[in-house]
Motif scaffolding. Sequence first.
Motif, PDB file in Angstrom:
ATOM      1  N   VAL A  67       0.869  -1.171   0.000  1.00 58.73           N
ATOM      2  CA  VAL A  67       0.000   0.000   0.000  1.00 58.73           C
ATOM      3  C   VAL A  67       0.914   1.230   0.000  1.00 58.73           C
ATOM      4  N   PRO A  68       1.212   1.805  -1.166  1.00 60.92           N
ATOM      5  CA  PRO A  68       2.136   2.949  -1.219  1.00 60.92           C
ATOM      6  C   PRO A  68       1.603   4.134  -0.416  1.00 60.92           C
ATOM      7  N   TRP A  69       2.502   4.776   0.321  1.00 58.15           N
ATOM      8  CA  TRP A  69       2.087   5.881   1.174  1.00 58.15           C
ATOM      9  C   TRP A  69       1.539   7.048   0.373  1.00 58.15           C
ATOM     10  N   ARG A  70       2.057   7.261  -0.834  1.00 55.75           N
ATOM     11  CA  ARG A  70       1.586   8.383  -1.652  1.00 55.75           C
ATOM     12  C   ARG A  70       0.127   8.201  -2.059  1.00 55.75           C
ATOM     13  N   LEU A  71      -0.350   6.942  -2.108  1.00 56.99           N
ATOM     14  CA  LEU A  71      -1.745   6.699  -2.439  1.00 56.99           C
ATOM     15  C   LEU A  71      -2.642   6.692  -1.205  1.00 56.99           C
ATOM     16  N   ILE A  72      -2.035   6.782  -0.025  1.00 54.62           N
ATOM     17  CA  ILE A  72      -2.818   6.839   1.216  1.00 54.62           C
ATOM     18  C   ILE A  72      -3.112   8.282   1.600  1.00 54.62           C
ATOM     19  N   THR A  73      -2.115   9.153   1.480  1.00 54.98           N
ATOM     20  CA  THR A  73      -2.281  10.523   1.972  1.00 54.98           C
ATOM     21  C   THR A  73      -2.061  11.584   0.903  1.00 54.98           C
ATOM     22  N   GLY A  74      -1.586  11.246  -0.275  1.00 54.50           N
ATOM     23  CA  GLY A  74      -1.206  12.249  -1.269  1.00 54.50           C
ATOM     24  C   GLY A  74      -2.389  12.982  -1.852  1.00 54.50           C
ATOM     25  N   GLY A  75      -2.229  14.306  -2.045  1.00 49.23           N
ATOM     26  CA  GLY A  75      -3.123  15.207  -2.756  1.00 49.23           C
ATOM     27  C   GLY A  75      -4.592  14.874  -2.812  1.00 49.23           C
ATOM     28  N   GLY A  76      -5.312  14.949  -1.727  1.00 45.04           N
ATOM     29  CA  GLY A  76      -6.745  14.682  -1.732  1.00 45.04           C
ATOM     30  C   GLY A  76      -7.101  13.241  -1.486  1.00 45.04           C
TER      31      GLY A  76
END
Length: 472
Positions: A273-282
């Motif tokens: 679960v990549p972190w950028r897809l958990i909290t990134g931009g909206g």
Amino acid sequence: MSDTLRGVPSGSPAPRPDEGPPAPLPRRHLVFGAVSLALLMFSLDQTAVATALTTVSDDLGVDLAWTAWIVTIYAVGQILALPLGGRLADRFGSRRVFLVAVASFVVFSCLCAVAGSIGLLIGVRFLQGVATGLMLPAANSIVAHHYGRDRDRALAAFVSVIPIGAILGPLVGGLVLTVWSWHAIFLVNVPLGLVAALVGAALVQEPPRRSTAPVDVRGITLLIVTLVAAMVAITGTGRGTSGLAMTGIAAAVAVGGVWAFTRHARRREDAVVPWRLITGGGLGIMNVTNVLFGAAVIGFSAVLPLYAQTRYGLAPFAAGALLTGRAAGTIASSGVSVALLRRTGHRPLLIGGMAVIVLGLLLSAMSPVAATPPEIWLLVAATVLGVGLGLTGPAANNAGMHLVPDDVAAVTGLRIMFRQIGGIAAVSATTAAIAASATPGLAGAGAIVVLAVLLAGVTLLAARIPNQRGRW
């Protein structure tokens, strides 16, 4: 600068003005039918099994708390496989993953039909959930690839297959329970799965593969430990000092697992679960929204037949048929949502739909007014909730994916994963409350009110989600 561009995470490719959207592929409608049939099979299975919880409990001689694991362990399997499904689709191909997952689900359905103990049934249901989790990201990737520039509407319409299964599932489940046995509920999946696999093998074209990153074994292990510990903590392990001690240990393990998994996802670029897809931009707000949306919608669907039976004494067939109201409302409003999606963007539909869902939840928890029969009152409440779900579903399906359009499979997996996490928490907490209470019907009503309050709170957060009009 548009809302969409402001919400794009760092490093995500932005479309260039000179690049036109890809053209739809031939035979895309037949492909849509094949993957939709597979989705129908999964949806039908989930709602049909929900009508049989009390019957399975009586037949196998186990407590209702154990029987509820038939639903929750299926969701756990989905959650664990969803992020992995996106990775496997990128690495080995969406077509291959889709076909293997559908075939596996058919085999596991046959094993569920012959299960003679609760342990075996729970184990095979977990494997069914894994097959579902592997299939869903691949199916979304296939639809997006075949429809090209029309993928936003195609993916929004794909959601409408789920309420069709929700209509048929309770009816089929109640009918099978009336004339035969709960074992036969699982055999309904066999012909549907075989047709979906054969048609898919003949027509589906392989979408481009994007990644060859190795499988994140450590991340998957941490995810498994965290989810199982959280479920044990929510449902409890029995009464007395030893039961409380085990529940406390499970809660501590769950908290530690969340910390370890977060740390791992932050440090590893190719985490499951990549972190950028958990909290990134909206995406962070959207993920929180999906958790509570799943708690309200998936949890409500799973426990409504049980709630109707424990509070009002409805027969299994009548209790299961209540879900047809939710599905009918969803179908009626989802077409409106799809038609308005490009004009209004997904944010207004998302907020308005969730407000209607809150109303439906509150109505179902209330006592019937003016001497209204309980089954009619609950049917109306479920229909109102379904209308809200139909407005919200297509919008929520697109919200987030337009931020990272090249990661459709991964974002789809995460979206469904977070919804299932919310659904697991809702089902586990509600069934535990019902099983432990001296007034199970009122305990179920209280749990539904809590779901409504949580969803009302997250509706305010949804106002901050970046909006998107037109194609993406």
